[in-house]
Design an enzyme around this catalytic site. Sequence first.
Site, PDB file in Angstrom:
ATOM      1  CB  CYS A 167     -14.973  45.519   3.137  1.00 28.55           C
ATOM      2  SG  CYS A 167     -13.701  45.436   4.439  1.00 28.55           S
TER       3      CYS A 167
ATOM      4  CD  GLU B 209      -3.815  41.305   8.161  1.00 27.43           C
ATOM      5  OE1 GLU B 209      -3.072  40.440   7.743  1.00 27.43           O
ATOM      6  OE2 GLU B 209      -4.443  42.040   7.656  1.00 27.43           O
TER       7      GLU B 209
ATOM      8  CB  CYS C 128     -18.946  46.269   3.273  1.00 24.34           C
ATOM      9  SG  CYS C 128     -19.665  47.040   4.852  1.00 24.34           S
TER      10      CYS C 128
ATOM     11  CB  CYS D 239      -4.847  51.581  10.580  1.00 22.15           C
ATOM     12  SG  CYS D 239      -6.714  50.912  10.118  1.00 22.15           S
TER      13      CYS D 239
ATOM     14  CB  CYS E 215      -8.874  51.565   2.596  1.00 29.14           C
ATOM     15  SG  CYS E 215     -10.521  52.087   2.951  1.00 29.14           S
TER      16      CYS E 215
ATOM     17  CB  CYS F 233     -16.150  42.439   9.664  1.00 28.18           C
ATOM     18  SG  CYS F 233     -17.150  43.972   9.763  1.00 28.18           S
TER      19      CYS F 233
END
Length: 381
Positions: A116, A89, A113, A102, A339, A109
């Site tokens: 996230c 995305e 985290c 962005c 975010c 990933c």
Amino acid sequence: MNLIGLTRAELATVLADMGEKPFRAKQLWHWIYFRGATDFAQMSTLSKDLRARLADRHSLERPAASREQTSDDGTRKWLLRFSDNREAEAVHIPEDDHGAVCVSSQVGCTLTCRFCHTGTQMLVRNLTPAEIVGQFLVARDSYGEWPTPTDETRLLSNVVFMGMGEPLFNFDNVAKAVSILVDGEGLALSRRRITLSTAGVVPMIERCGREMGVNLAVSLHAATDAVRSEIMPINKKYPLDALMAALRAYPGASNARRITLEYVMLKGVNDSPADARALIELVRGLPCKFNLIPFNAWPGAPYESSSMRTIERFADLLADAGLTAPIRLPRGRDILAACGQLKSASERERLQGYRARLAAMTPAERAAAEAAHGRAPAAAD
């Protein structure tokens, strides 16, 4: 071969192999990155014969925007599909007369985290330079921002590597993409308008500043190793003392070009006055600024956002110590574009569909399906 994602030198080699003069590479570069051409037939300054030979041998492949969503606040998000059907995305965050795109650097990933949403999607692979640059080209297409406008008029004025993935784990491809983004005869972005965000891959930070020369942002989110290791497992490998030493040595960092420290506000985790005072000591002498980010919840998230009153008090303590600490207003929450919220929507839908199909199967059929997917049987799911 896809010509998008090649450097100038590589493009010149392609044309030399076709028997063309070096100046043709400059013309081709202009059409791809200044005018945004998606078809060789559009390139009127090239001969019909060359256009035909280029079309026969090469492509100008962008990621396919399989879904485009626009938030109530104007934030726009694209679900992008690549040639192997993998997806990532990208998001455009608009301001009054400009805005940042962005972009993602990986599909998924590795960092996990805990705050996230992207971290709940396992790493699939790195994105190529063509796929990284292609995200910006898709955004330009969406806004009709061709040919390349000047900085004063462009809506897509900045690029931030804050999407899916850890950019410093895909260093070479990201660096190559940056070299294309900043070329003055193409997309013509200033290095000062590109920001790379890292979770703290300490060995690569100095190289990032030296070779890319972009702005640096760091996902900090805690002032002590105990808290940071709990919410960001990478801290166990690269603890705060090593990270802060790398930031103090970052090439080009100065009061005029400060490092951004991103700090997501988690209720009862990292938002106390004691946390603020520890942060002040941690960054003493470092040219930096903070972005305080209210936690953006997602389904199944293990945290809550600090209250606005708590965040404002936290910001005031940092400001009283002479630190810049604006509170970043959430953008695109209604389309999961804020975010920490990026995660392939199609992955979620496929997973939901897969679970629904499993639920309708007999035990034997379910065991066979799980085996076909390389998983242990999910009788307890």
